[in-house]
Design an enzyme around this catalytic site. Structure first.
Site, mmCIF file in Angstrom:
data_model
loop_
_atom_site.group_PDB
_atom_site.id
_atom_site.type_symbol
_atom_site.label_atom_id
_atom_site.label_comp_id
_atom_site.label_asym_id
_atom_site.label_seq_id
_atom_site.Cartn_x
_atom_site.Cartn_y
_atom_site.Cartn_z
ATOM 1 N N LYS A 1 32.956 26.263 2.041
ATOM 2 C CA LYS A 1 33.159 24.810 2.094
ATOM 3 C C LYS A 1 34.536 24.481 2.634
ATOM 4 O O LYS A 1 35.512 25.095 2.215
ATOM 5 C CB LYS A 1 33.001 24.210 0.695
ATOM 6 C CG LYS A 1 33.093 22.696 0.692
ATOM 7 C CD LYS A 1 33.722 22.140 -0.567
ATOM 8 C CE LYS A 1 35.219 22.206 -0.532
ATOM 9 N NZ LYS A 1 35.888 21.444 -1.595
ATOM 10 N N LYS B 1 8.779 -0.913 3.069
ATOM 11 C CA LYS B 1 8.004 -0.032 3.958
ATOM 12 C C LYS B 1 8.742 0.309 5.245
ATOM 13 O O LYS B 1 8.765 1.481 5.661
ATOM 14 C CB LYS B 1 6.659 -0.672 4.302
ATOM 15 C CG LYS B 1 5.871 0.155 5.312
ATOM 16 C CD LYS B 1 4.435 -0.268 5.450
ATOM 17 C CE LYS B 1 4.293 -1.611 6.091
ATOM 18 N NZ LYS B 1 2.867 -1.975 6.225
ATOM 19 N N GLU C 1 -9.284 -10.935 11.722
ATOM 20 C CA GLU C 1 -8.812 -9.926 10.776
ATOM 21 C C GLU C 1 -10.002 -9.313 10.045
ATOM 22 O O GLU C 1 -11.007 -9.985 9.805
ATOM 23 C CB GLU C 1 -7.846 -10.561 9.761
ATOM 24 C CG GLU C 1 -6.509 -10.947 10.355
ATOM 25 C CD GLU C 1 -5.810 -9.774 11.034
ATOM 26 O OE1 GLU C 1 -5.500 -8.787 10.368
ATOM 27 O OE2 GLU C 1 -5.591 -9.853 12.254
ATOM 28 N N ASN D 1 39.426 26.936 -6.328
ATOM 29 C CA ASN D 1 40.124 25.865 -5.611
ATOM 30 C C ASN D 1 40.280 24.593 -6.444
ATOM 31 O O ASN D 1 40.932 23.658 -6.027
ATOM 32 C CB ASN D 1 39.374 25.535 -4.312
ATOM 33 C CG ASN D 1 37.944 25.117 -4.564
ATOM 34 O OD1 ASN D 1 37.310 25.581 -5.502
ATOM 35 N ND2 ASN D 1 37.431 24.242 -3.736
ATOM 36 N N ARG E 1 0.805 -1.225 0.000
ATOM 37 C CA ARG E 1 0.000 0.000 0.000
ATOM 38 C C ARG E 1 0.843 1.283 0.000
ATOM 39 O O ARG E 1 0.319 2.375 -0.144
ATOM 40 C CB ARG E 1 -0.956 -0.020 1.213
ATOM 41 C CG ARG E 1 -2.068 -1.044 1.060
ATOM 42 C CD ARG E 1 -2.766 -1.360 2.379
ATOM 43 N NE ARG E 1 -2.014 -2.341 3.192
ATOM 44 C CZ ARG E 1 -2.419 -2.813 4.367
ATOM 45 N NH1 ARG E 1 -3.548 -2.389 4.898
ATOM 46 N NH2 ARG E 1 -1.695 -3.697 5.016
ATOM 47 N N ARG F 1 28.798 24.604 3.783
ATOM 48 C CA ARG F 1 28.922 23.185 3.425
ATOM 49 C C ARG F 1 29.860 22.470 4.395
ATOM 50 O O ARG F 1 30.506 23.108 5.226
ATOM 51 C CB ARG F 1 29.385 23.080 1.976
ATOM 52 C CG ARG F 1 28.288 23.536 0.990
ATOM 53 C CD ARG F 1 28.792 23.612 -0.427
ATOM 54 N NE ARG F 1 29.424 22.377 -0.834
ATOM 55 C CZ ARG F 1 30.316 22.271 -1.836
ATOM 56 N NH1 ARG F 1 30.658 23.348 -2.522
ATOM 57 N NH2 ARG F 1 30.841 21.115 -2.148
ATOM 58 N N GLY G 1 2.783 -14.449 5.968
ATOM 59 C CA GLY G 1 1.950 -13.987 7.075
ATOM 60 C C GLY G 1 2.751 -13.776 8.352
ATOM 61 O O GLY G 1 3.880 -14.236 8.500
ATOM 62 N N THR G 2 2.123 -13.051 9.280
ATOM 63 C CA THR G 2 2.811 -12.668 10.524
ATOM 64 C C THR G 2 3.080 -13.883 11.426
ATOM 65 O O THR G 2 4.054 -13.884 12.191
ATOM 66 C CB THR G 2 1.988 -11.622 11.303
ATOM 67 O OG1 THR G 2 0.637 -12.108 11.421
ATOM 68 C CG2 THR G 2 1.968 -10.287 10.586
HETATM 69 C C1 UD1 Z 1 -1.499 -6.702 11.336
HETATM 70 C C2 UD1 Z 1 -2.335 -7.654 12.196
HETATM 71 C C3 UD1 Z 1 -3.612 -6.930 12.589
HETATM 72 C C4 UD1 Z 1 -3.279 -5.671 13.351
HETATM 73 C C5 UD1 Z 1 -2.328 -4.776 12.531
HETATM 74 C C6 UD1 Z 1 -1.845 -3.662 13.418
HETATM 75 C C7 UD1 Z 1 -2.003 -10.003 11.525
HETATM 76 C C8 UD1 Z 1 -2.491 -11.128 10.691
HETATM 77 N N1 UD1 Z 1 -2.665 -8.843 11.426
HETATM 78 O O1 UD1 Z 1 -2.232 -6.421 10.166
HETATM 79 O O2 UD1 Z 1 -4.404 -7.790 13.447
HETATM 80 O O3 UD1 Z 1 -4.473 -4.961 13.646
HETATM 81 O O4 UD1 Z 1 -1.192 -5.540 12.077
HETATM 82 O O5 UD1 Z 1 -1.057 -2.745 12.715
HETATM 83 O O6 UD1 Z 1 -1.046 -10.176 12.264
HETATM 84 N N2 UD1 Z 1 5.133 -9.162 8.018
HETATM 85 C C9 UD1 Z 1 6.138 -10.108 7.869
HETATM 86 N N3 UD1 Z 1 5.871 -11.223 7.148
HETATM 87 C C10 UD1 Z 1 4.667 -11.461 6.572
HETATM 88 C C11 UD1 Z 1 3.641 -10.482 6.724
HETATM 89 C C12 UD1 Z 1 3.914 -9.350 7.459
HETATM 90 O O7 UD1 Z 1 7.238 -9.929 8.385
HETATM 91 O O8 UD1 Z 1 4.512 -12.508 5.936
HETATM 92 C C13 UD1 Z 1 5.435 -7.920 8.763
HETATM 93 C C14 UD1 Z 1 5.301 -6.686 7.886
HETATM 94 O O9 UD1 Z 1 6.559 -6.343 7.335
HETATM 95 C C15 UD1 Z 1 4.803 -5.628 8.848
HETATM 96 C C16 UD1 Z 1 4.078 -6.410 9.924
HETATM 97 O O10 UD1 Z 1 4.486 -7.766 9.792
HETATM 98 O O11 UD1 Z 1 5.881 -4.915 9.439
HETATM 99 C C17 UD1 Z 1 2.577 -6.307 9.762
HETATM 100 O O12 UD1 Z 1 2.185 -6.745 8.488
HETATM 101 P P1 UD1 Z 1 0.965 -6.098 7.698
HETATM 102 O O13 UD1 Z 1 0.795 -6.840 6.447
HETATM 103 O O14 UD1 Z 1 1.119 -4.643 7.647
HETATM 104 O O15 UD1 Z 1 -0.251 -6.476 8.672
HETATM 105 P P2 UD1 Z 1 -1.610 -5.697 8.849
HETATM 106 O O16 UD1 Z 1 -2.502 -5.977 7.720
HETATM 107 O O17 UD1 Z 1 -1.332 -4.277 9.185
HETATM 108 CA CA CA Z 2 0.466 -2.991 9.136
#
Ligand code: UD1
Ligand code: CA
Length: 458
Positions: free
Chosen positions: A350, A23, A153, A385, A16, A332, A79-80
């Site tokens: 400078k 990011k 979510e 210079n 996004r 500078r 995913g997280t």
């Molecule tokens: C996440 C949470 C959501 C919470 C929100 C708060 C989950 C599934 N969702 O959603 O409940 O309200 O944050 O801001 O946990 N990341 C990884 N690997 C991945 C995916 C993400 O390292 O595979 C990292 C991203 O770089 C980021 C963070 O985890 O720094 C959050 O990821 P993002 O995709 O922004 O999650 P949200 O949709 O914001």
């Molecule tokens: Ca986020």
């Protein structure tokens, strides 16, 4: 609080943001988003920090490299929950692990410490918040007795669930062994086909492990950055905090909405800062210093009583007491000014030092020069210079007077007390106390006639 293990998730693309820059490297107050999270968790004196990288991993690891961080890659980002599992593989298997998100930069250390304490009693601790605009965030589901049941979510939530205004901030703490067990059991059966960390909440409930939610009171401190509008909103919040802290400590700021501190700014007593100034790196303004409107100062030390006038740009310079700089001055890197120096409009300096009370008031260039005290450097004069291949130094002694529109071709030495006649191009030694003039002599042509226009033939 026992020292926790820390996992910071920073592998996501940040789609996004619509950016080539990962990011978590987008700057907030001059530092990458993830650097703010790191600074907060370092306050806890962690046993170990693992940062999960993936999208733009090389860039993230280079930007944030530090001896206390262990980077571990997640490829592809699934995913997280998956990211947390990978982080745990390089963290100690015992104690408490705190999981934080690299895109939620302003969570205060004391809030994180509290979360770790809550988890230490064999509990899963969540940081949640009540927000006005929960759009896009995970919602906290509570049972009739108020206990937390699960996090859902947004994209998996029912309409009723979407109306819940308590959200997941993404920061959790749990006993490491339990967390490891839960994340190993996650499945990607959800709207995004991802392994959600948030699913461990329902697992804890099923296992009879107490889940405690700490509800953050300050919405800004738990705000995440998913797009550039959210980033800009947080930037304003951070800048307002900087301005507030400076004003409370005695600095006058013309408009706290119009100052940007992208690093550290320290001020003595009775410092005033006009609107639109940007401070980068480490800047110190000593007692009674003032900065006019729309100045940029990066890694600068300004002495007491010195005035920086409007639209000046100062980079890696040190300025003594009671100087006057600008308006429209450019200092500078490597500029060192002693006390009472005047650098006026459209003057560039400078890698040069200027001694006490020396003045270059208009339209001049001083580069790679050592300038003594009480030197007067005329309008339009420059140190040449650069010979096209190498840089050379100019030495200008005390009490030298350089007239207007002079070119001093370096390497060159101008002795103390010398005067250089206006319009001179000086290539050799200019001895102390003497007038040196190096320009064509004026001639008056007595019998010259101005051409007349020839009349057009009819
Ligand atoms: C996440 C949470 C959501 C919470 C929100 C708060 C989950 C599934 N969702 O959603 O409940 O309200 O944050 O801001 O946990 N990341 C990884 N690997 C991945 C995916 C993400 O390292 O595979 C990292 C991203 O770089 C980021 C963070 O985890 O720094 C959050 O990821 P993002 O995709 O922004 O999650 P949200 O949709 O914001
Ligand atoms: Ca986020």
């Amino acid at each position: 609080m026992a020292a926790p293990n820390v996992a910071i998730l920073a592998a996501g693309q940040g789609r996004r943001m619509h950016s080539a820059l990962p990011k978590v490297l987008h700057p907030l107050a001059g530092r990458p988003l993830a650097a703010h999270v790191l600074a907060a968790v370092r306050n806890l004196g962690p046993r170990a920090i693992a940062m999960v990288t993936g999208h733009g991993a090389q860039a993230v690891e280079t930007a944030l490299a530090a001896p206390d961080i262990r980077f571990v890659r997640q490829d592809p980002p699934r995913g997280t929950g998956d990211a947390t599992r990978i982080a745990l593989s390089v963290l100690p298997p015992d104690g408490v692990t705190l999981v934080g998100l690299g895109d939620v930069p302003l969570v205060p250390p004391e809030v994180l410490a509290r979360l770790v304490d809550l988890a230490a009693g064999e509990r899963l601790a969540l940081l949640t918040a009540r927000v006005r605009e929960p759009l896009g965030l995970g919602r906290v589901l509570r049972a009739g007795d108020g206990s937390v049941r699960a996090i859902v979510e947004e994209r998996d939530a029912t309409d009723d669930e979407r109306r819940i205004d308590e959200v997941n901030t993404g920061f959790i703490a749990a006993p490491t062994a339990l967390l490891a067990k839960w994340v190993s059991r996650l499945t990607p059966h959800n709207a995004q086909g991802e392994y959600y960390l948030t699913d461990v909440v329902a697992m804890a409930v099923a296992d009879g492990v107490p889940v405690v939610a700490q509800v953050a009171t300050d919405e800004a401190s738990v705000a995440g950055v998913n797009d550039r509008a959210q980033l800009a909103a947080l930037e304003r919040i951070v800048q307002r905090r900087h301005a507030q802290a400076l004003m409370i400590a005695g600095t006058s700021i013309a408009d706290p909405e119009r100052i940007d501190v992208r690093g550290g700014l320290t001020c003595g007593r009775d410092v005033t800062i006009d609107v639109g100034c940007v401070f980068e790196g480490h800047v110190h303004l000593d007692d009674g210093a003032s900065v006019g409107p729309y100045c940029v100062l990066r890694d600068v030390a300004v002495g007491p009583g010195t005035r920086i006038e409007a639209y000046s740009h100062l980079d890696s310079a040190s300025i003594g007491r009671d100087c006057r700089i600008g308006p429209y001055a450019r200092l500078r890197p490597g500029t060192k000014l002693a006390e009472e120096v005047h650098i006026g409009n459209f003057v560039e300096v400078k890698a040069s030092t200027l001694g006490a009370a020396s003045k270059a008031n208009h339209l001049a260039y001083i580069g790679d020069a050592t300038v003594g005290s009480r030197v007067n450097y005329g309008a339009g004069s420059i140190t040449a210079n650069y010979d096209g291949a190498n840089k050379h130094r100019s030495i200008i002694g005390d009490d030298v007077h350089v007239g207007s529109d002079c070119v001093l071709i370096a390497p060159i030495t101008i002795g103390p007390g010398a005067t250089i006649g206006g319009g001179s191009t000086v290539t050799g030694e200019a001895p102390a106390g003497k007038l040196t003039v190096a320009r064509a002599r004026q001639v008056v042509v007595e019998d010259w006639r101005r051409p007349r226009k020839t009349p057009k033939s009819p």
